[in-house]
Write an enzyme that holds these catalytic residues in place. Structure first.
Site, mmCIF file in Angstrom:
data_model
loop_
_atom_site.group_PDB
_atom_site.id
_atom_site.type_symbol
_atom_site.label_atom_id
_atom_site.label_comp_id
_atom_site.label_asym_id
_atom_site.label_seq_id
_atom_site.Cartn_x
_atom_site.Cartn_y
_atom_site.Cartn_z
ATOM 1 N N CYS A 96 -48.140 -41.719 -9.257
ATOM 2 C CA CYS A 96 -48.660 -41.496 -10.546
ATOM 3 C C CYS A 96 -50.166 -42.287 -10.523
ATOM 4 O O CYS A 96 -50.205 -43.456 -10.434
ATOM 5 C CB CYS A 96 -47.636 -42.255 -11.784
ATOM 6 N N HIS B 169 -34.309 -28.525 -22.238
ATOM 7 C CA HIS B 169 -34.080 -29.293 -20.709
ATOM 8 C C HIS B 169 -35.453 -29.370 -19.880
ATOM 9 O O HIS B 169 -35.503 -29.595 -18.733
ATOM 10 C CB HIS B 169 -33.114 -28.432 -19.948
ATOM 11 N N CYS C 271 -43.505 -44.462 -15.993
ATOM 12 C CA CYS C 271 -44.168 -44.405 -17.233
ATOM 13 C C CYS C 271 -43.861 -43.405 -18.140
ATOM 14 O O CYS C 271 -44.198 -43.424 -19.026
ATOM 15 C CB CYS C 271 -45.765 -44.987 -16.967
ATOM 16 N N ASN D 216 -21.925 -12.805 -22.638
ATOM 17 C CA ASN D 216 -21.545 -13.375 -21.106
ATOM 18 C C ASN D 216 -20.645 -12.285 -20.510
ATOM 19 O O ASN D 216 -19.536 -12.216 -20.918
ATOM 20 C CB ASN D 216 -21.158 -14.711 -21.426
ATOM 21 N N ASN E 291 -32.929 -23.140 -20.244
ATOM 22 C CA ASN E 291 -33.686 -22.778 -18.954
ATOM 23 C C ASN E 291 -35.226 -23.453 -18.818
ATOM 24 O O ASN E 291 -35.714 -23.458 -20.005
ATOM 25 C CB ASN E 291 -33.671 -21.202 -19.028
ATOM 26 N N VAL E 292 -35.434 -23.863 -17.880
ATOM 27 C CA VAL E 292 -36.707 -24.482 -17.511
ATOM 28 C C VAL E 292 -37.675 -23.538 -16.701
ATOM 29 O O VAL E 292 -38.717 -23.993 -16.237
ATOM 30 C CB VAL E 292 -36.435 -25.759 -16.597
ATOM 31 N N TYR F 54 -36.526 -28.585 -5.851
ATOM 32 C CA TYR F 54 -37.039 -28.318 -6.820
ATOM 33 C C TYR F 54 -38.518 -27.190 -6.337
ATOM 34 O O TYR F 54 -38.826 -26.436 -7.191
ATOM 35 C CB TYR F 54 -37.897 -29.379 -7.777
ATOM 36 N N GLY G 231 -25.774 -16.118 -21.943
ATOM 37 C CA GLY G 231 -25.742 -16.412 -20.719
ATOM 38 C C GLY G 231 -25.679 -18.129 -20.428
ATOM 39 O O GLY G 231 -26.519 -18.305 -19.341
ATOM 40 N N THR G 232 -24.813 -18.662 -21.074
ATOM 41 C CA THR G 232 -24.562 -20.147 -20.592
ATOM 42 C C THR G 232 -23.183 -20.193 -20.489
ATOM 43 O O THR G 232 -22.360 -19.654 -21.154
ATOM 44 C CB THR G 232 -25.090 -20.883 -21.801
HETATM 45 P P1 OAD Z 1 -24.341 -21.785 -15.571
HETATM 46 O O1 OAD Z 1 -25.017 -21.384 -14.144
HETATM 47 O O2 OAD Z 1 -23.699 -23.025 -15.894
HETATM 48 O O3 OAD Z 1 -24.047 -20.400 -16.470
HETATM 49 C C1 OAD Z 1 -24.718 -19.334 -16.408
HETATM 50 C C2 OAD Z 1 -23.669 -18.281 -17.243
HETATM 51 O O4 OAD Z 1 -24.233 -16.934 -17.327
HETATM 52 C C3 OAD Z 1 -22.131 -18.010 -16.660
HETATM 53 O O5 OAD Z 1 -21.274 -18.113 -17.734
HETATM 54 C C4 OAD Z 1 -22.430 -16.531 -16.249
HETATM 55 O O6 OAD Z 1 -21.073 -15.798 -16.352
HETATM 56 C C5 OAD Z 1 -23.486 -15.912 -17.334
HETATM 57 N N1 OAD Z 1 -24.417 -14.949 -16.622
HETATM 58 C C6 OAD Z 1 -24.540 -14.397 -15.383
HETATM 59 N N2 OAD Z 1 -25.285 -13.344 -15.346
HETATM 60 C C7 OAD Z 1 -25.443 -12.908 -16.641
HETATM 61 C C8 OAD Z 1 -26.184 -12.013 -17.372
HETATM 62 N N3 OAD Z 1 -26.778 -11.080 -16.566
HETATM 63 N N4 OAD Z 1 -26.150 -11.822 -18.583
HETATM 64 C C9 OAD Z 1 -25.499 -12.874 -19.478
HETATM 65 N N5 OAD Z 1 -24.806 -13.818 -18.967
HETATM 66 C C10 OAD Z 1 -24.788 -13.989 -17.513
HETATM 67 O O7 OAD Z 1 -25.947 -22.060 -16.498
HETATM 68 P P2 OAD Z 1 -26.231 -22.759 -17.877
HETATM 69 O O8 OAD Z 1 -25.086 -22.575 -18.763
HETATM 70 O O9 OAD Z 1 -27.618 -22.444 -18.351
HETATM 71 O O10 OAD Z 1 -29.288 -28.503 -16.871
HETATM 72 O O11 OAD Z 1 -25.829 -24.334 -17.384
HETATM 73 C C11 OAD Z 1 -26.157 -25.245 -18.374
HETATM 74 C C12 OAD Z 1 -27.299 -26.388 -17.602
HETATM 75 O O12 OAD Z 1 -26.518 -26.888 -16.526
HETATM 76 C C13 OAD Z 1 -28.753 -26.086 -17.162
HETATM 77 O O13 OAD Z 1 -29.435 -25.925 -17.842
HETATM 78 C C14 OAD Z 1 -28.927 -27.139 -16.147
HETATM 79 C C15 OAD Z 1 -27.455 -27.178 -15.359
HETATM 80 O O14 OAD Z 1 -27.233 -27.988 -14.609
HETATM 81 C C16 OAD Z 1 -30.106 -29.046 -16.579
HETATM 82 O O15 OAD Z 1 -30.821 -28.823 -15.592
HETATM 83 C C17 OAD Z 1 -30.088 -30.382 -17.420
#
Ligand code: OAD
Length: 247
Positions: A145, A116, A127, A211, A99-100, A64, A185-186
């Site tokens: 804490c 998230h 706590c 994507n 996104n965090v 982190y 982008g997910t």
């Molecule tokens: P991922 O890393 O799983 O996916 C990222 C996506 O972005 C992929 O499908 C890529 O193809 C796409 N990508 C890459 N570059 C891009 C760009 N320039 N424009 C658009 N798309 C692009 O990330 P998340 O889907 O966010 O959870 O992952 C979901 C969750 O899994 C996260 O929030 C996190 C992780 O574990 C927690 O931390 C709870």
């Protein structure tokens, strides 16, 4: 195709955008499931869990701390700014992010549902109180804490944990009433976030995916843009501004 989406947005009253790590990729934040970066040998599923923290809190905090240092140095990209702008085009607009990194707010998006959590915030493992600290955490000496003595952890949602209840409920309500839903982008692999576009589509929304790669949503979406969000979203907003809103 982009002109068609712009036309739908011109008429839309209610819209939702769901963003994932790809949204911040062009800012220099590595995605979770990509292969780049110092920590690529670890899977998020092995570090972002309570079990991992209990077993090796130093390693988890090192991960982190690396991500925090990186995030403090990056800036929003044109895609973030375009989404802040898009909010002005849809009267009932909800931005939901997995996104965090806080980059949407930095780009000027006012209402963001951070389902998230936020990596720059801390809370107590025992706590659950939010904890503000003057100094960055030292993974070798994780502070306790001040209220209960529990270990301090980042205020993000880990695998196996519940999402903040009100926030995720608000996201689902927005998805159910949306005319248009953009998934940006997910990888659409992590639930319940990945259920939001499916729910929106089931309730009649037009589903748009941005994507470069295929995801489980690709077949379901009405429009697919195999493009980078930092390039396509500014183009979309530019197209909207050229013609204006249809009342
Ligand atoms: P991922 O890393 O799983 O996916 C990222 C996506 O972005 C992929 O499908 C890529 O193809 C796409 N990508 C890459 N570059 C891009 C760009 N320039 N424009 C658009 N798309 C692009 O990330 P998340 O889907 O966010 O959870 O992952 C979901 C969750 O899994 C996260 O929030 C996190 C992780 O574990 C927690 O931390 C709870």
């Amino acid at each position: 195709m982009l002109e068609q989406v712009a036309e739908i947005i011109r008429h839309a009253q209610r819209g939702v955008v769901l963003t994932g790590a790809g949204m911040s990729a062009e800012s220099g934040v590595p995605t979770f499931r990509g292969n780049e970066g110092l920590w690529a040998k670890f899977r998020p599923e092995d570090l972002a869990t309570m079990d991992a923290f209990i077993a090796n809190s130093k390693l988890v905090w090192e991960w982190y701390k690396w991500r925090r240092d990186l995030i403090r140095q990056v800036k929003p990209n044109p895609g973030h700014y375009a989404l802040a702008e898009l909010a002005r085009w849809i009267p009932d607009f909800t931005l939901v992010t997995q996104n965090v990194d806080g980059l949407h707010r930095l780009a000027g998006s006012e209402r963001v549902l951070e389902i998230h959590g936020n990596i720059l915030k801390n809370k107590c493992i025992a706590c659950d109180r939010a904890i503000e600290l003057d100094d960055e955490i030292d993974p070798k000496q994780i502070p306790a804490c001040p209220h209960c003595g529990g270990k301090i952890r980042p205020d993000v949602v880990w695998f196996g944990e519940m999402l903040p209840e009100e926030t995720i409920q608000e996201a689902f309500e927005a998805a159910e009433r949306a005319d248009i839903f953009l998934s940006v982008g997910t990888s659409a692999l992590v639930h319940p976030a990945a259920t939001l576009p499916v729910v929106a589509k089931r309730h009649g929304a037009i589903l748009v995916e941005i994507n470069p790669d295929e995801t489980p949503l690709t077949g379901l979406a009405d429009f697919n843009f195999a493009a980078k969000s930092g390039e396509l979203l500014p183009e979309l907003v530019e197209m909207l501004s050229r013609v204006g809103k249809t009342e």
